[in-house]
Design an enzyme around this catalytic site. Structure first.
Site, PDB file in Angstrom:
ATOM      1  N   GLY A 264       0.764  -1.243   0.000  1.00 19.17           N
ATOM      2  CA  GLY A 264       0.000   0.000   0.000  1.00 19.17           C
ATOM      3  C   GLY A 264       0.792   1.287   0.000  1.00 19.17           C
ATOM      4  N   GLU A 298       4.320  -6.504   2.020  1.00 20.64           N
ATOM      5  CA  GLU A 298       3.896  -6.965   0.685  1.00 20.64           C
ATOM      6  C   GLU A 298       3.817  -5.786  -0.279  1.00 20.64           C
ATOM      7  OE1 GLU A 298       0.037  -8.535   1.505  1.00 20.64           O
ATOM      8  OE2 GLU A 298       0.795 -10.320   2.506  1.00 20.64           O
ATOM      9  N   GLY A 300       3.920  -3.698  -3.622  1.00 16.30           N
ATOM     10  CA  GLY A 300       3.851  -3.958  -5.058  1.00 16.30           C
ATOM     11  C   GLY A 300       4.223  -2.685  -5.788  1.00 16.30           C
ATOM     12  N   ARG A 301       3.274  -1.745  -5.791  1.00 17.96           N
ATOM     13  CA  ARG A 301       3.431  -0.492  -6.532  1.00 17.96           C
ATOM     14  C   ARG A 301       4.760   0.215  -6.221  1.00 17.96           C
ATOM     15  NH1 ARG A 301      -1.009   2.643  -7.891  1.00 17.96           N
ATOM     16  NH2 ARG A 301      -2.140   1.495  -6.286  1.00 17.96           N
ATOM     17  N   ARG A 337      -5.585   2.432 -15.759  1.00 18.57           N
ATOM     18  CA  ARG A 337      -5.655   3.179 -14.497  1.00 18.57           C
ATOM     19  C   ARG A 337      -6.343   4.552 -14.628  1.00 18.57           C
ATOM     20  NH1 ARG A 337      -2.136   4.676 -11.521  1.00 18.57           N
ATOM     21  NH2 ARG A 337      -3.128   3.988  -9.615  1.00 18.57           N
ATOM     22  N   CYS A 369     -13.186   3.181 -28.495  1.00 16.37           N
ATOM     23  CA  CYS A 369     -14.451   3.892 -28.667  1.00 16.37           C
ATOM     24  C   CYS A 369     -15.171   4.120 -27.347  1.00 16.37           C
ATOM     25  CB  CYS A 369     -15.319   3.109 -29.638  1.00 16.37           C
ATOM     26  SG  CYS A 369     -14.456   2.877 -31.182  1.00 16.37           S
ATOM     27  N   TYR A 398       0.512  -2.307 -12.044  1.00 16.18           N
ATOM     28  CA  TYR A 398      -0.902  -2.282 -12.420  1.00 16.18           C
ATOM     29  C   TYR A 398      -1.076  -1.702 -13.824  1.00 16.18           C
ATOM     30  CZ  TYR A 398      -1.021  -3.175  -7.451  1.00 16.18           C
ATOM     31  OH  TYR A 398      -0.782  -3.710  -6.219  1.00 16.18           O
TER      32      TYR A 398
HETATM   33  N1  LLP Z   1      -1.137  -7.107  -0.304  1.00 14.72           N
HETATM   34  C1  LLP Z   1      -2.451  -7.261  -0.542  1.00 14.72           C
HETATM   35  C2  LLP Z   1      -3.220  -8.195   0.281  1.00 14.72           C
HETATM   36  C3  LLP Z   1      -3.074  -6.508  -1.563  1.00 14.72           C
HETATM   37  O1  LLP Z   1      -4.381  -6.641  -1.782  1.00 14.72           O
HETATM   38  C4  LLP Z   1      -2.303  -5.601  -2.321  1.00 14.72           C
HETATM   39  C5  LLP Z   1      -2.924  -4.823  -3.403  1.00 14.72           C
HETATM   40  C6  LLP Z   1      -0.923  -5.496  -2.053  1.00 14.72           C
HETATM   41  C7  LLP Z   1      -0.378  -6.258  -1.033  1.00 14.72           C
HETATM   42  C8  LLP Z   1      -0.021  -4.578  -2.829  1.00 14.72           C
HETATM   43  O2  LLP Z   1      -0.401  -3.246  -2.690  1.00 14.72           O
HETATM   44  P1  LLP Z   1       0.538  -2.083  -3.269  1.00 14.72           P
HETATM   45  O3  LLP Z   1       1.817  -2.077  -2.454  1.00 14.72           O
HETATM   46  O4  LLP Z   1       0.817  -2.383  -4.676  1.00 14.72           O
HETATM   47  O5  LLP Z   1      -0.261  -0.857  -3.085  1.00 14.72           O
HETATM   48  N2  LLP Z   1      -5.077  -1.811  -9.444  1.00 14.72           N
HETATM   49  C9  LLP Z   1      -4.941  -0.765  -8.447  1.00 14.72           C
HETATM   50  C10 LLP Z   1      -4.237  -1.258  -7.194  1.00 14.72           C
HETATM   51  C11 LLP Z   1      -4.908  -2.465  -6.561  1.00 14.72           C
HETATM   52  C12 LLP Z   1      -4.189  -2.990  -5.354  1.00 14.72           C
HETATM   53  C13 LLP Z   1      -4.811  -4.261  -4.861  1.00 14.72           C
HETATM   54  N3  LLP Z   1      -4.149  -4.879  -3.746  1.00 14.72           N
HETATM   55  C14 LLP Z   1      -4.216   0.418  -9.072  1.00 14.72           C
HETATM   56  O6  LLP Z   1      -3.919   0.378 -10.252  1.00 14.72           O
HETATM   57  O7  LLP Z   1      -3.991   1.431  -8.403  1.00 14.72           O
END
Ligand code: LLP
Length: 452
Positions: A264, A298, A300-301, A337, A369, A398
């Site tokens: 997050g 965890e 990601g982004r 996005r 479209c 993403y």
């Molecule tokens: N852990 C869990 C349980 C999650 O559900 C998520 C993301 C993460 C870790 C990783 O979160 P991050 O560090 O990437 O924020 N498609 C959306 C983002 C969806 C995130 C879903 N869960 C976007 O493009 O902003």
């Protein structure tokens, strides 16, 4: 993430600021925009557009920075499990594997991708609100490190699966702390009304229930309140609540040795203030650091978004009434996005000459479209003629993973830069692949053709 399209005109960073804020990007007067040591114009020329480009060095540098911040806050027992959903390309996962990072997966597909890329099952955790019995069987049989369980029902399912396999599985219970992450509603996960986790008031009872199940070893808690979180307050609130719960559970005699703190951490896509890793690590240390826990993250982004760009070419520029439109060959099917979350992404012309021109407001759109197929509104950009190439920034997370073939548009190519070399990591999808899974029942072709 706030939709700040048009909300703060003038507060949007200009092209020079977008580049200056990103250490992996430079504008070479001759070669144009460089990602690490490679001219993006070269990749656009060699692979065509639309094309994703990721920087391996950027990802390694960000991993190192996260590791340093955790160690700096004396969080020596913190382990990173990359959230595979952000970018599941095997090459990206291979970088994580080589750096000794684990994986957080949410499907059997992600689990198998991570294994395929060389991340061992002993470093993989499985999250998600709807794991199937087949998912759980696979994870258990491969010897997964941990399953983050989100409901009583899943506890019972998993215990049965584990018993049948003659195993005891390590689990943590994902709790829903009812904390508002102050991000976009579609990516908020820690409010009581969201589908995720065990309701706060039931957490102790559910932990007690888990401890009675023969196939499970309950080791702790997991929490994930949302994505693209830009202030520390929600993190502090959630981690603080979880810390209190750890103490309550221990006081009732339960073993609690680990907390998975989810992902997050937000990044600045535009000019927004984003949390520093130091602040994040300090919040973790203050709330959970003194409890003698193994902490898991965890992200990601934060790890991969700034490492990637989407290259697109201008198809044409058109003026309708008062609006200037720049129509790209990339679209919402590539990067959804902006259409899905009103997300703001920086857009930088790849040629140094294009980037230096006088700017006026333009809407940057794709050819699909739908009016939602808009990358940016009222974006201050130079005049860009057909075939000018632009880089849509911070597209490493993403992006490709959320692509579709809507409008029968083949999936884009992808390249991986590493220092001053690059390799193609996905060729552009072949047109015939679009219908390679489709068959036409014989009886349709047998029917006599009427004429209309
Ligand atoms: N852990 C869990 C349980 C999650 O559900 C998520 C993301 C993460 C870790 C990783 O979160 P991050 O560090 O990437 O924020 N498609 C959306 C983002 C969806 C995130 C879903 N869960 C976007 O493009 O902003």
């Amino acid at each position: 993430m706030a939709d700040h399209e048009g909300l703060f005109p003038g507060a949007e960073p200009d092209i020079a600021a977008l580049i200056a804020d990103r250490p992996n990007l430079t504008m070479d007067p001759a070669d144009g925009l460089m990602l690490e040591g490679v001219a993006l114009a070269t990749i656009a020329r060699d692979l065509g557009t639309p094309c994703w480009v990721y920087g391996a060095g950027t990802i390694r540098a960000r991993l190192a920075a996260l590791g340093d911040a955790l160690r700096g806050a004396k969080l020596d027992h913190a382990h990173i499990h990359y959230a595979v959903k952000a970018n599941d390309h095997l090459a990206i996962l291979a970088i994580m594997a080589a750096e000794g990072v684990g994986a957080d997966v949410v499907s059997a597909g992600e689990f198998q991708r991570a294994l395929k890329a060389g991340i061992p099952a002993s470093r993989i955790v499985f999250s998600g609100v709807g794991k199937t019995v087949a998912d759980l069987r696979l994870a258990v049989s491969e010897g997964i490190a941990q399953i983050n369980v989100e409901s009583r029902e899943e506890l019972a399912m998993l215990s049965a699966v584990a018993e049948a396999a003659g195993r005891v599985v390590d689990i943590v219970i994902r709790v829903n702390p009812d904390v508002d992450a102050e991000t976009h509603a579609k990516i908020t996960t820690g409010r009581a009304e969201n589908k995720f986790g065990i309701a706060w008031d039931e957490a102790e009872a559910v932990y007690g229930y888990a401890a009675t199940l023969p196939g499970l070893r309950a080791l702790g808690l997991a929490v994930h309140i949302g994505s693209q979180i830009l202030s520390m307050a929600p993190f502090r609130a959630a981690f603080g609540r979880v810390g209190e719960l750890v103490e309550r559970l221990r006081a009732s005699g339960h073993m609690v040795t680990r907390v998975d703190c989810g992902g997050g951490i937000g990044i600045p896509y535009g000019a927004e203030a984003a949390p520093s890793l130091g602040d994040f690590a300090a919040a973790l240390a203050e709330t959970l650091g003194g409890l003698g826990l193994d902490l898991m993250l965890e992200p990601g982004r934060w790890l991969v978004a700034p490492a990637g760009v989407l290259l697109a070419s201008v198809v044409l520029a058109k003026q309708t009434g008062t609006r200037r439109f720049i129509v790209l060959d990339a679209a919402m099917n590539d990067l959804v996005r902006p259409a899905m979350y009103d997300a703001w992404h920086g857009i930088v012309p790849v040629s140094a000459m294009d980037s230096a021109g006088p700017v006026t407001a333009a809407d940057v759109v794709g050819p699909v479209c739908e009016t939602g197929d808009t990358f940016a509104r009222d974006r201050m950009l130079p005049l860009l003629g057909p075939e000018a190439v632009v880089a849509i920034l911070d597209a490493g997370a993403y992006g490709a993973v959320m692509s579709s073939t809507y409008n029968a548009r083949p999936l884009a190519a992808a390249a991986l830069v590493d220092g001053d070399r690059y390799a193609v990591i996905s060729p552009r999808q072949d047109i015939a692949a679009l219908w390679s899974r489709e068959t036409v029942p014989e009886w349709l072709s047998d029917a006599a053709a009427p004429s209309y």
